[in-house]
Write an enzyme that holds these catalytic residues in place. Structure first.
Site, PDB file in Angstrom:
ATOM      1  N   PRO A  10     116.780 -11.886  92.416  1.00 36.25           N
ATOM      2  CA  PRO A  10     116.148 -13.316  91.549  1.00 36.25           C
ATOM      3  C   PRO A  10     114.335 -13.064  91.590  1.00 36.25           C
ATOM      4  CG  PRO A  10     117.117 -13.958  93.645  1.00 36.25           C
ATOM      5  CD  PRO A  10     117.700 -12.558  93.441  1.00 36.25           C
ATOM      6  N   ASN A  11     113.957 -13.579  90.876  1.00 38.30           N
ATOM      7  CA  ASN A  11     112.554 -13.576  90.514  1.00 38.30           C
ATOM      8  C   ASN A  11     111.654 -12.234  90.586  1.00 38.30           C
ATOM      9  OD1 ASN A  11     112.403 -16.552  90.458  1.00 38.30           O
ATOM     10  ND2 ASN A  11     113.111 -16.481  92.754  1.00 38.30           N
ATOM     11  N   ARG A  18     103.937 -12.656  89.609  1.00 41.03           N
ATOM     12  CA  ARG A  18     104.268 -13.122  90.793  1.00 41.03           C
ATOM     13  C   ARG A  18     103.502 -13.285  92.059  1.00 41.03           C
ATOM     14  NH1 ARG A  18     109.944 -12.521  94.098  1.00 41.03           N
ATOM     15  NH2 ARG A  18     109.850 -14.411  95.348  1.00 41.03           N
ATOM     16  N   TYR A  23     103.132  -9.499  96.431  1.00 43.79           N
ATOM     17  CA  TYR A  23     103.759  -8.629  95.827  1.00 43.79           C
ATOM     18  C   TYR A  23     103.229  -7.389  95.122  1.00 43.79           C
ATOM     19  CZ  TYR A  23     107.378 -11.887  97.385  1.00 43.79           C
ATOM     20  OH  TYR A  23     108.270 -13.085  98.057  1.00 43.79           O
ATOM     21  N   ASN A  74     117.427  -4.976  96.686  1.00 45.32           N
ATOM     22  CA  ASN A  74     116.364  -6.106  96.768  1.00 45.32           C
ATOM     23  C   ASN A  74     116.867  -7.151  96.632  1.00 45.32           C
ATOM     24  OD1 ASN A  74     114.361  -7.791  97.365  1.00 45.32           O
ATOM     25  ND2 ASN A  74     112.739  -6.697  96.543  1.00 45.32           N
ATOM     26  N   ALA A  77     115.566 -13.560  97.562  1.00 46.44           N
ATOM     27  CA  ALA A  77     115.918 -14.766  98.245  1.00 46.44           C
ATOM     28  C   ALA A  77     117.345 -14.682  98.790  1.00 46.44           C
ATOM     29  CB  ALA A  77     115.621 -16.183  97.826  1.00 46.44           C
ATOM     30  N   HIS A  80     118.512 -14.067 102.514  1.00 46.34           N
ATOM     31  CA  HIS A  80     118.489 -14.965 103.621  1.00 46.34           C
ATOM     32  C   HIS A  80     119.485 -16.072 103.356  1.00 46.34           C
ATOM     33  CE1 HIS A  80     114.725 -12.896 103.644  1.00 46.34           C
ATOM     34  NE2 HIS A  80     114.108 -13.550 102.552  1.00 46.34           N
ATOM     35  N   ASP A  87     129.486  -9.468 102.037  1.00 42.22           N
ATOM     36  CA  ASP A  87     130.714  -9.267 102.032  1.00 42.22           C
ATOM     37  C   ASP A  87     131.202  -8.108 100.739  1.00 42.22           C
ATOM     38  OD1 ASP A  87     131.454 -11.079 103.842  1.00 42.22           O
ATOM     39  OD2 ASP A  87     132.265 -12.568 102.197  1.00 42.22           O
ATOM     40  N   GLU A  98     118.628  -1.540 102.093  1.00 40.35           N
ATOM     41  CA  GLU A  98     118.075  -2.743 101.709  1.00 40.35           C
ATOM     42  C   GLU A  98     116.437  -2.682 101.698  1.00 40.35           C
ATOM     43  OE1 GLU A  98     119.256  -6.522 103.593  1.00 40.35           O
ATOM     44  OE2 GLU A  98     117.272  -7.065 103.850  1.00 40.35           O
ATOM     45  N   HIS A 100     112.392  -4.638 100.825  1.00 42.28           N
ATOM     46  CA  HIS A 100     111.605  -5.807 100.409  1.00 42.28           C
ATOM     47  C   HIS A 100     110.138  -5.194 100.497  1.00 42.28           C
ATOM     48  CE1 HIS A 100     114.668  -8.280 101.336  1.00 42.28           C
ATOM     49  NE2 HIS A 100     115.131  -7.695 102.564  1.00 42.28           N
ATOM     50  N   LEU A 101     109.606  -5.546  99.357  1.00 43.72           N
ATOM     51  CA  LEU A 101     108.221  -5.351  99.029  1.00 43.72           C
ATOM     52  C   LEU A 101     107.315  -5.759  99.982  1.00 43.72           C
ATOM     53  CD1 LEU A 101     108.568  -6.646  95.372  1.00 43.72           C
ATOM     54  CD2 LEU A 101     107.524  -4.209  95.761  1.00 43.72           C
ATOM     55  N   SER A 102     107.574  -7.054 100.620  1.00 40.52           N
ATOM     56  CA  SER A 102     106.793  -7.536 101.733  1.00 40.52           C
ATOM     57  C   SER A 102     107.313  -7.428 103.094  1.00 40.52           C
ATOM     58  CB  SER A 102     106.553  -9.308 101.319  1.00 40.52           C
ATOM     59  OG  SER A 102     107.807  -9.680 101.480  1.00 40.52           O
ATOM     60  N   ARG A 107     106.434 -13.007 107.694  1.00 37.82           N
ATOM     61  CA  ARG A 107     106.287 -14.058 106.841  1.00 37.82           C
ATOM     62  C   ARG A 107     106.962 -15.724 107.352  1.00 37.82           C
ATOM     63  NH1 ARG A 107     107.767 -12.709 100.934  1.00 37.82           N
ATOM     64  NH2 ARG A 107     106.477 -14.645 100.593  1.00 37.82           N
ATOM     65  N   ARG A 111     112.493 -16.221 106.329  1.00 41.03           N
ATOM     66  CA  ARG A 111     112.626 -15.170 105.842  1.00 41.03           C
ATOM     67  C   ARG A 111     113.156 -14.085 106.724  1.00 41.03           C
ATOM     68  NH1 ARG A 111     110.702 -15.811 100.521  1.00 41.03           N
ATOM     69  NH2 ARG A 111     109.121 -17.159 100.384  1.00 41.03           N
TER      70      ARG A 111
HETATM   71  C1  DQA Z   1     111.652 -10.195  98.905  1.00 38.28           C
HETATM   72  C2  DQA Z   1     111.260 -11.131 100.174  1.00 38.28           C
HETATM   73  C3  DQA Z   1     112.144 -12.364 100.038  1.00 38.28           C
HETATM   74  O1  DQA Z   1     112.019 -13.172 101.182  1.00 38.28           O
HETATM   75  C4  DQA Z   1     111.807 -13.198  98.704  1.00 38.28           C
HETATM   76  O2  DQA Z   1     112.766 -14.139  98.570  1.00 38.28           O
HETATM   77  C5  DQA Z   1     111.914 -12.235  97.473  1.00 38.28           C
HETATM   78  C6  DQA Z   1     111.413 -10.814  97.560  1.00 38.28           C
HETATM   79  C7  DQA Z   1     110.524  -8.866  99.057  1.00 38.28           C
HETATM   80  O3  DQA Z   1     110.840  -7.817  98.143  1.00 38.28           O
HETATM   81  O4  DQA Z   1     109.490  -9.014  99.687  1.00 38.28           O
HETATM   82  O5  DQA Z   1     112.043 -12.598  96.328  1.00 38.28           O
HETATM   83  O6  DQA Z   1     112.699  -9.734  98.847  1.00 38.28           O
END
Ligand code: DQA
Length: 149
Positions: A10-11, A18, A23, A74, A77, A80, A87, A98, A100-102, A107, A111
């Site tokens: 998501p997002n 964003r 990011y 990725n 959110a 978390h 599952d 897995e 993550h950009l950040s 943080r 997270r």
């Molecule tokens: C994220 C980190 C997550 O905590 C956050 O909710 C995201 C992006 C990252 O790629 O850094 O949507 O997965």
């Protein structure tokens, strides 16, 4: 040919505008293009999919068995919150990295915990868009080692 499914949660479709301080300024299309270029040099195939909907991501993972050799995820959110994604990863046993950009460990505390990481072969975070490239390189290396007799 080795087939990799890249799932963006998501997002992540909003990348580019964003929170660029966190990011970066690359769009998701830019990241997917970079991944396809890297995949061509590694001689693997990548398919990329983004969804804001948890169930759609769960379904894609569920259908990956026997179709894809590996996953890059990725979960955004849902990292978390989502026992359903964890599952699904455990159910299919398709090796997953897995991403993550950040650097989520640096943080907010909410997270810091990942429900999905324990169902993955590894986790790469904090390198911006390069996290995906590092994940693809690592996954391809893992899969080629797995194939050795
Ligand atoms: C994220 C980190 C997550 O905590 C956050 O909710 C995201 C992006 C990252 O790629 O850094 O949507 O997965």
């Amino acid at each position: 040919m080795t087939r990799i499914l890249v799932l963006h949660g998501p997002n992540l479709g909003l990348l580019g505008t964003r929170e660029p301080g966190i990011y970066g300024r690359l769009t998701l299309a830019d990241i997917d293009r970079q991944l396809r270029e890297l995949a061509a040099t590694l001689r693997v195939e990548v398919n990329c999919f983004q969804s804001d909907v948890e169930g759609e991501l769960v379904s894609r993972i569920g259908k990956s068995r026997g179709v894809y050799d590996g996953l890059i995820l990725n979960p955004g959110a849902y990292t978390h919150t989502s026992i359903a994604l964890r599952d699904a990863l455990q159910a299919v046993e398709t090796p997953c990295v897995e991403v993550h950009l950040s650097n989520t460990a640096a943080r907010e505390t909410f997270r810091h915990h990942s429900f999905t990481a324990a169902a993955c072969i590894g986790q790469i975070m904090g390198f911006g868009a390069a996290s995906y490239a590092l994940a693809l390189t690592g996954l391809v290396e893992y899969l080629s080692r797995k194939r050795e007799p």
